[in-house]
Design a protein around this motif. Structure first.
Motif, PDB file in Angstrom:
ATOM      1  N   UNK A 166       0.813  -1.209   0.000  1.00  0.00           N
ATOM      2  CA  UNK A 166       0.000   0.000   0.000  1.00  0.00           C
ATOM      3  C   UNK A 166       0.855   1.271   0.000  1.00  0.00           C
ATOM      4  N   UNK A 167       1.976   1.276   0.728  1.00  0.00           N
ATOM      5  CA  UNK A 167       2.802   2.485   0.769  1.00  0.00           C
ATOM      6  C   UNK A 167       3.509   2.704  -0.567  1.00  0.00           C
ATOM      7  N   UNK A 168       3.952   1.627  -1.187  1.00  0.00           N
ATOM      8  CA  UNK A 168       4.556   1.749  -2.520  1.00  0.00           C
ATOM      9  C   UNK A 168       3.528   2.247  -3.532  1.00  0.00           C
ATOM     10  N   UNK A 169       2.302   1.754  -3.422  1.00  0.00           N
ATOM     11  CA  UNK A 169       1.261   2.195  -4.349  1.00  0.00           C
ATOM     12  C   UNK A 169       1.016   3.699  -4.227  1.00  0.00           C
ATOM     13  N   UNK A 170       0.890   4.178  -3.002  1.00  0.00           N
ATOM     14  CA  UNK A 170       0.576   5.590  -2.798  1.00  0.00           C
ATOM     15  C   UNK A 170       1.747   6.489  -3.159  1.00  0.00           C
ATOM     16  N   UNK A 171       2.939   6.172  -2.654  1.00  0.00           N
ATOM     17  CA  UNK A 171       4.107   7.013  -2.931  1.00  0.00           C
ATOM     18  C   UNK A 171       4.473   6.932  -4.414  1.00  0.00           C
ATOM     19  N   UNK A 172       4.392   5.725  -4.987  1.00  0.00           N
ATOM     20  CA  UNK A 172       4.701   5.576  -6.401  1.00  0.00           C
ATOM     21  C   UNK A 172       3.726   6.328  -7.285  1.00  0.00           C
ATOM     22  N   UNK A 173       2.452   6.288  -6.942  1.00  0.00           N
ATOM     23  CA  UNK A 173       1.468   7.035  -7.713  1.00  0.00           C
ATOM     24  C   UNK A 173       1.762   8.526  -7.670  1.00  0.00           C
TER      25      UNK A 173
END
Length: 486
Positions: A166-173
């Protein structure tokens, strides 16, 4: 606007829940999805077609579904092509490449609907599609940040923690957005959390420090929540109760409006299963052939998978077969598509268990309907979405008599096979009980899918009020420089 880091992150669910929360507070709210790609659709009060998720969101908001809630709907007919529906009506059949070129025209329809909704409602909750970080789709985007930039609206990002990352998804987005796009993001919502929230707190603190944006809340995983699926088939089944009837349905390659089967899937006394490609077909009392966006191709798939031989054995031993819309067309002698409405022009032999033929014509039939089953005088409410015109002797034994005086569908002479164009046939508890009785289960437990839907919308809204800082979210939205102004 609610955008997601991935498909199925919870965008539709969050918009529906927020719509119910704000409606309970006395606000007149409209849902809005600029562009939707889904084979589950609904008929609106103004006689058009929109995504099923927007019809559910309208229900949550307490307003009648309208074509402005989903001005562009794409219904895939192949891996590289789709039927394009603009303001509820079929516009064209376009390849993915041709639709990309058409997007500036589609954007005009999107903005016309948006302007009407902003004028007529106190608030509009916008749902994105897929992810705003899909780089190959950024050019001419009308579904995510492309719309947000033109309409100048603030955005919240939702991510699904149950899938992991979830953190990769948000920061990556955030990293893949442009500077102006990042500037309109208010903050984050994390969806489908289960476990000890205390163990998540250090991650939330890191996320807020890294991005400078707040986490407005962490929504819990709501087990057993029933909301109409936008597109993906939900394979979960109801729990509790004693199985008294076995029902199955094939997962057609272009299955449409599979939510028609939810009343069976959720019934505590029905063992319902979707049967996918290559899976053994189990014994059953009732087989339901669902709707299809490509009837001729899906009929060929059924035969390749051995369903025709299975159904012959099933009927020989007294099993029942129910066809819904495209599945109904399959039960006749011939399906003809002279204009290539669902693929290449052509025709194919049907399964031959109802004495009727179907020809797909250019004009789509779209209407909300009410009436009664002929099995018993059981009431039903539903809607029609189909291209086919069906004729034949079997129509003299209709399955449904509609309140407008028309008859619909057919029942075979031996009473083992039935079909209808009516979607939502089993949503009414009386009609569901009648179908179950016909299939072999007398005196079934009464199940009201509409009441269940309403209860679960309230359950979702309660969770949002408990786990989201709505005051902070609404304040951030109203004070944000990209909030719409009159």
């Amino acid at each position: 606007m609610v955008q997601g880091t991935t498909s199925d992150a919870g965008k539709s669910t969050l918009v529906a829940g927020l719509a119910r929360v704000l409606a309970r507070r006395g606000m007149r709210i409209a849902p809005f999805k600029p562009q939707n790609m889904a084979l589950n659709s609904a008929v609106t009060a103004d006689g058009g077609e929109i995504g099923r998720a927007q019809a559910l969101q309208a229900l949550a908001a307490g307003v009648e579904p309208h074509t402005d809630f989903n001005p562009v709907l794409l219904k895939p007919s192949s891996d590289i092509g789709a039927q394009v529906i603009i303001h509820g009506k079929v516009h064209a059949q376009l390849s993915a490449r041709d639709y990309h070129e058409y997007k500036p025209v589609a954007m005009q329809a999107v903005m016309a609907s948006w302007q009407r909704l902003v004028r007529d409602f106190e608030g509009v909750l916008v749902e994105g599609a897929g992810s705003p970080a899909e780089i190959n789709l950024r050019d001419r985007d009308i579904a995510n940040m492309g719309f947000a930039e033109v309409a100048d609206v603030p955005v919240i990002l939702i991510a699904d923690i149950d899938k992991g990352g979830v953190f990769a998804h948000l920061v990556g987005t955030m990293a893949l957005l442009s500077e102006s796009e990042r500037a309109r993001v208010l903050g984050f919502v994390i969806n489908r959390f289960r476990g000890d929230i205390g163990l998540l707190q250090s991650g939330l603190d890191w996320l807020e420090a890294r991005t400078g944006l707040p986490v407005f809340g962490v929504l819990p995983y709501l087990h057993g929540l029933f909301l109409d699926a936008e597109d993906a088939i939900d394979g979960s089944q109801s729990s509790g109760g004693q199985t008294r009837l076995r029902a199955i349905s094939p997962v057609l390659p272009r299955v449409s409006n599979h939510t028609d089967l939810d009343p069976l899937r959720l019934h505590p006394e029905v063992d319902f299963s979707w049967v996918g490609p290559g899976q053994p077909v189990p014994p059953a009392d009732l087989v339901v052939l669902p709707g299809s966006k490509s009837v001729i191709n899906d009929l060929a798939w059924l035969r390749q998978q051995g369903w025709d031989a299975y159904l012959q054995r099933h009927l020989r031993y007294g099993g029942k077969v129910l066809g819904l819309c495209g599945g109904y067309q399959m039960l006749g002698h011939w399906v003809r598509d002279p204009h290539g409405m669902e693929g290449e022009p052509g025709q194919t032999q049907g399964l031959g268990w109802l004495d009727l033929d179907t020809t797909l014509e250019r004009n789509k039939h779209l209407r909300q309907v009410a009436g009664s089953l002929t099995l018993t005088p059981a009431r039903l409410n539903g809607y029609e979405i189909h291209l086919g015109v069906t004729t034949g002797e079997a129509l003299t034994r209709p399955l449904v008599r509609l309140d407008d005086g028309r008859a619909d569908g057919a029942i075979s002479e031996d009473g083992l096979v039935a079909g209808t164009y009516v979607h939502g046939l089993m949503d009414h508890p009386e009609a569901l009980a009648a179908v179950l009785s016909w299939a072999g289960m007398a005196e079934a437990v009464t199940e009201d899918i509409g009441a269940r839907r309403e209860a679960d919308l309230d359950r979702l809204a309660d969770a949002i009020e408990s786990h989201l800082d709505l005051g902070r979210l609404l304040q951030a939205s109203s004070s944000h420089p990209h909030s719409p102004r009159e």
